[in-house]
Design a protein around this motif. Structure first.
Motif, short mmCIF file in Angstrom:
data_model
loop_
_atom_site.label_atom_id
_atom_site.label_comp_id
_atom_site.label_asym_id
_atom_site.label_seq_id
_atom_site.Cartn_x
_atom_site.Cartn_y
_atom_site.Cartn_z
N LEU A 1 41.69 45.61 36.84
CA LEU A 1 40.86 44.76 37.69
C LEU A 1 39.39 44.81 37.27
CD1 LEU A 1 40.39 43.01 40.21
CD2 LEU A 1 40.29 45.13 41.56
N ALA A 2 38.89 45.98 36.96
CA ALA A 2 37.48 46.10 36.59
C ALA A 2 37.15 45.24 35.37
CB ALA A 2 37.12 47.57 36.34
N ASP A 3 38.02 45.24 34.40
CA ASP A 3 37.79 44.44 33.19
C ASP A 3 37.78 42.95 33.52
OD1 ASP A 3 37.64 46.71 31.63
OD2 ASP A 3 39.76 46.66 31.06
N ARG A 4 38.70 42.52 34.40
CA ARG A 4 38.76 41.09 34.74
C ARG A 4 37.54 40.66 35.55
NH1 ARG A 4 43.99 42.78 35.37
NH2 ARG A 4 43.86 42.88 37.65
N VAL A 5 37.06 41.54 36.42
CA VAL A 5 35.85 41.22 37.18
C VAL A 5 34.66 41.11 36.24
CG1 VAL A 5 34.22 42.08 38.90
CG2 VAL A 5 36.67 42.18 39.34
N ASN A 6 34.56 42.05 35.30
CA ASN A 6 33.45 42.00 34.35
C ASN A 6 33.52 40.75 33.48
OD1 ASN A 6 32.37 44.46 35.23
ND2 ASN A 6 33.64 45.65 33.82
N ALA A 7 34.74 40.29 33.19
CA ALA A 7 34.91 39.09 32.38
C ALA A 7 34.42 37.83 33.08
CB ALA A 7 36.38 38.92 31.98
N LEU A 8 34.25 37.89 34.39
CA LEU A 8 33.70 36.76 35.13
C LEU A 8 32.21 36.58 34.88
CD1 LEU A 8 35.35 37.36 38.66
CD2 LEU A 8 36.01 35.63 36.97
N GLY A 9 31.61 37.55 34.22
CA GLY A 9 30.17 37.51 34.01
C GLY A 9 29.40 38.13 35.15
N THR A 10 30.11 38.86 36.00
CA THR A 10 29.47 39.50 37.14
C THR A 10 28.66 40.70 36.67
OG1 THR A 10 31.31 38.85 38.55
CG2 THR A 10 29.91 40.63 39.36
N THR A 11 27.39 40.69 37.00
CA THR A 11 26.53 41.79 36.57
C THR A 11 26.52 42.96 37.54
OG1 THR A 11 24.61 40.75 37.66
CG2 THR A 11 25.01 40.20 35.33
N ARG A 12 26.94 42.71 38.79
CA ARG A 12 26.89 43.78 39.78
C ARG A 12 27.88 43.49 40.90
NH1 ARG A 12 22.31 42.68 41.72
NH2 ARG A 12 22.92 41.96 43.80
N VAL A 13 28.66 44.50 41.27
CA VAL A 13 29.47 44.44 42.49
C VAL A 13 28.88 45.46 43.45
CG1 VAL A 13 31.74 44.81 43.50
CG2 VAL A 13 31.55 43.70 41.27
N ASP A 14 28.31 44.97 44.54
CA ASP A 14 27.60 45.85 45.45
C ASP A 14 28.51 46.59 46.41
OD1 ASP A 14 24.71 45.02 44.86
OD2 ASP A 14 25.66 43.10 45.29
N ARG A 15 29.56 45.93 46.87
CA ARG A 15 30.46 46.52 47.85
C ARG A 15 31.90 46.10 47.53
NH1 ARG A 15 26.07 48.34 48.71
NH2 ARG A 15 24.96 48.54 50.72
N ALA A 16 32.86 46.89 48.02
CA ALA A 16 34.26 46.55 47.83
C ALA A 16 35.04 46.87 49.09
CB ALA A 16 34.86 47.32 46.65
N LEU A 17 35.95 45.98 49.45
CA LEU A 17 36.82 46.15 50.61
C LEU A 17 38.26 46.06 50.14
CD1 LEU A 17 37.46 46.29 53.64
CD2 LEU A 17 37.15 43.80 53.74
N ASP A 18 39.02 47.12 50.38
CA ASP A 18 40.44 47.16 50.02
C ASP A 18 41.27 46.81 51.24
OD1 ASP A 18 42.98 47.75 48.97
OD2 ASP A 18 42.79 49.85 49.60
N VAL A 19 41.91 45.66 51.20
CA VAL A 19 42.81 45.24 52.28
C VAL A 19 44.26 45.47 51.89
CG1 VAL A 19 43.47 43.32 53.78
CG2 VAL A 19 41.13 43.51 52.98
N ALA A 20 44.54 45.51 50.58
CA ALA A 20 45.92 45.54 50.08
C ALA A 20 46.55 46.92 50.13
CB ALA A 20 45.97 44.99 48.66
N GLY A 21 45.76 47.98 49.93
CA GLY A 21 46.33 49.32 49.88
C GLY A 21 47.27 49.51 48.71
N ALA A 22 46.92 48.90 47.57
CA ALA A 22 47.81 48.91 46.40
C ALA A 22 47.36 49.88 45.31
CB ALA A 22 47.92 47.50 45.82
#
Length: 310
Positions: free
Chosen positions: A196-217
């Motif tokens: 997941l981290a690699d795919r998020v970075n591939a979006l061109g996102t420079t910063r993820v400030d917060r994360a919410l886990d709803v899936a529990g996966a």
């Protein structure tokens, strides 16, 4: 009154129609004639007996924590609502259910916007409270980027909209065939799962400030990698979180300000055209077993709802 209930734990087929005593509102509560009731994961878990909370249930039990309907009885200490008002909310949580019936007692509620369909209202309560509580814990500020893992389900789809309304950029995980659905809610979609981290970075996102886990996966390590701190991650579904130093938010439904303010905000946003409750499927209350089957094994794109005809 009539009610859907079960007198033993098991598959959806344990649900059946029966008569039951109509509930009465206690202090700080109201009673409604139910028009629609949501079917949530907690309802499925309680009915199956797979959750530790099942041990608290006296049997027979009427499932359902979300309901919408017409107010027909009000506790003496309640103001701001009148007989005949249309409302939506969460049932008397001490009983862990009771919504799939002719009458239900609400612990938290808000006035239903006139244009909001009963099905959406009946499914809105606990998911809105849960999403609001999680977003508040994350201390989100306008301009931040929030990653929601599990963004298409009943809670995730509502969290996306509530966060967007706060001026937050939302990245949401989902199956590829749900990406367009996420875009309609205002999120940037990304496929869930390992890497997941690699795919998020591939979006061109420079910063993820917060994360919410709803899936529990099992995504917490990658969410930590993306945000950089245990203080910036909250999970609603991964019970290993405390051992990792991550906050696990459980349902409180404790009233103002942790519960009811979220329902009022959702109602206001609906009226402004900035909020909807995605509905995956709707069933008449007579088909409660089918609704539970769908909630347990069907697709996870929004909420499952039972409706009651007048």
């Amino acid at each position: 009154m009539f009610a859907v209930q079960f007198d033993r734990f098991g598959p959806p087929e344990v649900l059946h129609f029966a008569t039951a005593d109509a509930p009465r509102p206690g202090p700080g509560q109201i009673r409604i004639r139910v028009q629609a009731a949501g079917v949530s994961p907690v309802d499925v878990g309680l009915r199956s007996g797979r959750t530790p909370m099942s041990a608290r249930l006296p049997l027979p039990h009427i499932p359902g924590v979300d309901a919408a309907g017409v107010v027909d009885e009000i506790s003496d200490d309640v103001d701001g609502v009148a007989i005949g008002d249309h409302v939506f909310g969460v049932v008397d949580v001490a009983k862990l259910g009771g919504a799939t019936a002719q009458f239900a007692v609400l612990h938290l509620w808000a006035h239903k916007p006139t244009a909001m369909p009963w099905a959406q209202a009946g499914a809105a309560g606990s998911s809105t409270e849960t999403a609001t509580r999680a977003l508040d814990l994350l201390d989100l500020q306008p301009g931040m980027t929030l990653l929601i893992d599990g963004a298409t389900g009943g809670v995730g789809s509502i969290a996306v909209q509530l966060a967007t309304a706060r001026g937050i950029r939302v990245i949401g995980t989902a199956r590829t065939d749900n990406h367009d659905f996420l875009r309609t809610l205002g999120a940037t979609p990304v496929t869930y799962g390992p890497g997941l981290a690699d795919r998020v970075n591939a979006l061109g996102t420079t910063r993820v400030d917060r994360a919410l886990d709803v899936a529990g996966a099992g995504s917490l390590p990658e969410l930590l990698q993306l945000t950089g701190s245990t203080a910036t991650v909250v999970t609603l579904a991964d019970f290993t979180a405390p051992a990792q130093g991550i906050r696990l938010s459980m349902g409180q439904l404790a009233g103002e300000p942790d519960g009811r303010h979220g329902l009022n905000t959702a109602a206001e946003l609906f009226t402004e055209g900035r909020f909807t409750v995605p509905i995956d499927a709707t069933f008449p209350i007579q088909k409660a077993a089918d609704a539970h089957e769908t909630a347990e094994h069907g697709s996870r794109r929004g909420k499952i709802v039972l409706t009651i005809d007048d």
